[in-house]
Design a protein around this motif. Structure first.
Motif, PDB file in Angstrom:
ATOM      1  N   GLN A 267       0.818  -1.401  -0.011  1.00 14.06           N
ATOM      2  CA  GLN A 267       0.020  -0.028  -0.054  1.00 14.06           C
ATOM      3  C   GLN A 267       0.924   1.199  -0.067  1.00 14.06           C
ATOM      4  OE1 GLN A 267      -3.339   0.226  -0.196  1.00 14.06           O
ATOM      5  NE2 GLN A 267      -2.983   2.463  -0.263  1.00 14.06           N
ATOM      6  N   MET A 268       0.906   2.026  -1.016  1.00 14.04           N
ATOM      7  CA  MET A 268       1.537   3.193  -1.166  1.00 14.04           C
ATOM      8  C   MET A 268       0.923   4.374  -0.485  1.00 14.04           C
ATOM      9  SD  MET A 268       4.486   2.735  -2.731  1.00 14.04           S
ATOM     10  CE  MET A 268       5.049   1.974  -4.305  1.00 14.04           C
ATOM     11  N   LYS A 269       1.510   5.104   0.242  1.00 14.16           N
ATOM     12  CA  LYS A 269       0.772   6.231   0.752  1.00 14.16           C
ATOM     13  C   LYS A 269       1.229   7.655  -0.121  1.00 14.16           C
ATOM     14  CE  LYS A 269       1.733   5.406   5.917  1.00 14.16           C
ATOM     15  NZ  LYS A 269       2.681   5.223   6.488  1.00 14.16           N
ATOM     16  N   PHE A 270       0.247   7.938  -0.698  1.00  8.21           N
ATOM     17  CA  PHE A 270       0.383   9.211  -1.543  1.00  8.21           C
ATOM     18  C   PHE A 270       0.215  10.416  -0.721  1.00  8.21           C
ATOM     19  CE2 PHE A 270      -1.166   6.148  -4.853  1.00  8.21           C
ATOM     20  CZ  PHE A 270       0.020   6.000  -5.650  1.00  8.21           C
ATOM     21  N   ASN A 271       1.252  11.194  -0.919  1.00 12.70           N
ATOM     22  CA  ASN A 271       1.374  12.457  -0.275  1.00 12.70           C
ATOM     23  C   ASN A 271       1.507  13.585  -1.212  1.00 12.70           C
ATOM     24  OD1 ASN A 271       2.372  14.668   0.657  1.00 12.70           O
ATOM     25  ND2 ASN A 271       4.189  13.930   1.728  1.00 12.70           N
TER      26      ASN A 271
ATOM     27  N   GLY B 122      15.161  11.699   3.895  1.00 16.57           N
ATOM     28  CA  GLY B 122      14.195  11.511   4.853  1.00 16.57           C
ATOM     29  C   GLY B 122      12.701  11.237   4.433  1.00 16.57           C
ATOM     30  N   ILE B 123      12.353  12.343   3.530  1.00 14.33           N
ATOM     31  CA  ILE B 123      11.137  12.468   2.970  1.00 14.33           C
ATOM     32  C   ILE B 123      10.694  11.716   2.097  1.00 14.33           C
ATOM     33  CG2 ILE B 123      10.081  14.010   1.200  1.00 14.33           C
ATOM     34  CD1 ILE B 123      11.697  16.589   2.179  1.00 14.33           C
ATOM     35  N   LEU B 124      11.624  10.977   1.268  1.00 12.43           N
ATOM     36  CA  LEU B 124      11.347   9.742   0.331  1.00 12.43           C
ATOM     37  C   LEU B 124      11.123   8.529   1.276  1.00 12.43           C
ATOM     38  CD1 LEU B 124      13.761  10.644  -2.371  1.00 12.43           C
ATOM     39  CD2 LEU B 124      11.228  10.906  -2.508  1.00 12.43           C
ATOM     40  N   ILE B 125      11.956   8.487   2.106  1.00 15.19           N
ATOM     41  CA  ILE B 125      11.646   7.103   2.983  1.00 15.19           C
ATOM     42  C   ILE B 125      10.392   7.320   3.643  1.00 15.19           C
ATOM     43  CG2 ILE B 125      12.381   5.806   5.202  1.00 15.19           C
ATOM     44  CD1 ILE B 125      15.502   6.880   4.644  1.00 15.19           C
ATOM     45  N   LYS B 126      10.018   8.411   4.126  1.00 16.55           N
ATOM     46  CA  LYS B 126       8.609   8.593   4.597  1.00 16.55           C
ATOM     47  C   LYS B 126       7.539   8.302   3.743  1.00 16.55           C
ATOM     48  CE  LYS B 126       8.696  11.625   8.622  1.00 16.55           C
ATOM     49  NZ  LYS B 126       9.471  13.003   8.593  1.00 16.55           N
ATOM     50  N   ALA B 127       8.140   8.584   2.727  1.00 14.94           N
ATOM     51  CA  ALA B 127       6.761   8.242   1.375  1.00 14.94           C
ATOM     52  C   ALA B 127       6.803   6.885   0.959  1.00 14.94           C
ATOM     53  CB  ALA B 127       7.029   9.423   0.120  1.00 14.94           C
ATOM     54  N   GLN B 128       7.767   6.102   1.408  1.00 13.87           N
ATOM     55  CA  GLN B 128       7.902   5.008   1.271  1.00 13.87           C
ATOM     56  C   GLN B 128       8.472   4.480  -0.142  1.00 13.87           C
ATOM     57  OE1 GLN B 128       4.133   3.078   2.422  1.00 13.87           O
ATOM     58  NE2 GLN B 128       4.811   2.940   4.672  1.00 13.87           N
TER      59      GLN B 128
ATOM     60  N   THR C 138       8.455   7.304 -11.948  1.00 12.11           N
ATOM     61  CA  THR C 138       7.212   6.417 -12.192  1.00 12.11           C
ATOM     62  C   THR C 138       6.332   6.624 -10.876  1.00 12.11           C
ATOM     63  OG1 THR C 138       8.663   4.646 -12.233  1.00 12.11           O
ATOM     64  CG2 THR C 138       6.721   4.707 -13.543  1.00 12.11           C
ATOM     65  N   PHE C 139       6.881   6.433  -9.571  1.00  6.76           N
ATOM     66  CA  PHE C 139       6.222   6.840  -8.447  1.00  6.76           C
ATOM     67  C   PHE C 139       5.596   8.261  -8.432  1.00  6.76           C
ATOM     68  CE2 PHE C 139       6.225   8.186  -3.995  1.00  6.76           C
ATOM     69  CZ  PHE C 139       5.615   7.113  -3.226  1.00  6.76           C
ATOM     70  N   MET C 140       6.036   9.105  -8.900  1.00  9.93           N
ATOM     71  CA  MET C 140       5.907  10.685  -9.136  1.00  9.93           C
ATOM     72  C   MET C 140       4.700  10.869  -9.767  1.00  9.93           C
ATOM     73  SD  MET C 140       7.406  11.969  -6.579  1.00  9.93           S
ATOM     74  CE  MET C 140       8.347  13.495  -6.253  1.00  9.93           C
ATOM     75  N   ALA C 141       4.696  10.074 -11.053  1.00  7.71           N
ATOM     76  CA  ALA C 141       3.799  10.300 -12.094  1.00  7.71           C
ATOM     77  C   ALA C 141       2.304   9.553 -11.420  1.00  7.71           C
ATOM     78  CB  ALA C 141       4.090   9.393 -13.411  1.00  7.71           C
ATOM     79  N   LYS C 142       2.466   8.587 -10.565  1.00  8.38           N
ATOM     80  CA  LYS C 142       1.260   8.089 -10.039  1.00  8.38           C
ATOM     81  C   LYS C 142       0.508   9.183  -9.224  1.00  8.38           C
ATOM     82  CE  LYS C 142       2.556   3.087 -10.194  1.00  8.38           C
ATOM     83  NZ  LYS C 142       3.642   2.428  -9.082  1.00  8.38           N
ATOM     84  N   ILE C 143       1.518   9.947  -8.320  1.00  2.00           N
ATOM     85  CA  ILE C 143       0.866  10.920  -7.559  1.00  2.00           C
ATOM     86  C   ILE C 143       0.404  11.808  -8.284  1.00  2.00           C
ATOM     87  CG2 ILE C 143       1.531  12.836  -5.987  1.00  2.00           C
ATOM     88  CD1 ILE C 143       3.720  11.184  -5.223  1.00  2.00           C
ATOM     89  N   ASP C 144       0.533  12.252  -9.575  1.00  2.00           N
ATOM     90  CA  ASP C 144      -0.184  13.163 -10.638  1.00  2.00           C
ATOM     91  C   ASP C 144      -1.482  12.691 -10.869  1.00  2.00           C
ATOM     92  OD1 ASP C 144       1.950  15.007 -10.394  1.00  2.00           O
ATOM     93  OD2 ASP C 144       2.739  14.357 -12.481  1.00  2.00           O
ATOM     94  N   LYS C 145      -1.746  11.243 -11.103  1.00  2.00           N
ATOM     95  CA  LYS C 145      -2.887  10.794 -11.341  1.00  2.00           C
ATOM     96  C   LYS C 145      -3.983  10.577 -10.188  1.00  2.00           C
ATOM     97  CE  LYS C 145      -1.055   8.333 -15.256  1.00  2.00           C
ATOM     98  NZ  LYS C 145       0.340   7.775 -14.903  1.00  2.00           N
ATOM     99  N   THR C 146      -3.494  10.853  -8.820  1.00  2.00           N
ATOM    100  CA  THR C 146      -4.379  10.535  -7.801  1.00  2.00           C
ATOM    101  C   THR C 146      -4.969  11.892  -7.383  1.00  2.00           C
ATOM    102  OG1 THR C 146      -2.467  10.822  -6.261  1.00  2.00           O
ATOM    103  CG2 THR C 146      -3.220   8.682  -6.819  1.00  2.00           C
TER     104      THR C 146
END
Length: 124
Positions: free
Chosen positions: A2-6, A101-107, A116-124
């Motif tokens: 489960q990704m935590k989208f921030n 640290g920020i990226l670790i928190k974002a999992q 790709t992770f950031m592109a997914k954020i854009d879609k949420t």
């Protein structure tokens, strides 16, 4: 997983766009270039010992540069991070690991998939 989208993550990362990023390999360089980072150095280069590579990179920096070491966030990456941190500090390089640290928190687990992770954020 489960990704935590921030939603703030993108802004957080953009804050570091001027930083010099130290990553493990070429795929990591490409991923960060895709996010707009221009000064990204891969630490692993064929036939160049780690210490020598650190010196190579350090000589290309200027005093004002802020440097962030973004190795993967697994056990191996953490070990490498600690080694590099010490080597860069010996070279007098100013390090800032806030983004790490920020990226670790974002999992985020691997740097090469960060675009790709950031592109997914854009879609949420």
């Amino acid at each position: 997983i489960q990704m935590k989208f921030n939603p703030k993550l993108k802004k957080d990362v953009e804050y570091y766009i001027e930083y010099v990023m130290i990553v493990e390999g070429q795929k990591d360089v490409i991923a960060l270039n895709n996010l707009g980072f221009e000064r990204v150095y891969a630490i692993h280069q064929t036939s160049v010992p780690l210490k020598e590579r650190v010196v190579q990179i350090a000589t290309q920096l200027n005093r004002k540069d802020k440097v962030c070491i973004l190795t993967d966030f697994d056990k191996k990456g953490k070990k490498l991070y600690l080694m590099l941190k010490e080597m860069f500090q010996e070279q007098g390089v100013r390090l800032d690991s806030t983004l790490r640290g920020i990226l670790i928190k974002a999992q985020v687990s691997h740097v090469e998939g960060i675009d790709t992770f950031m592109a997914k954020i854009d879609k949420t």
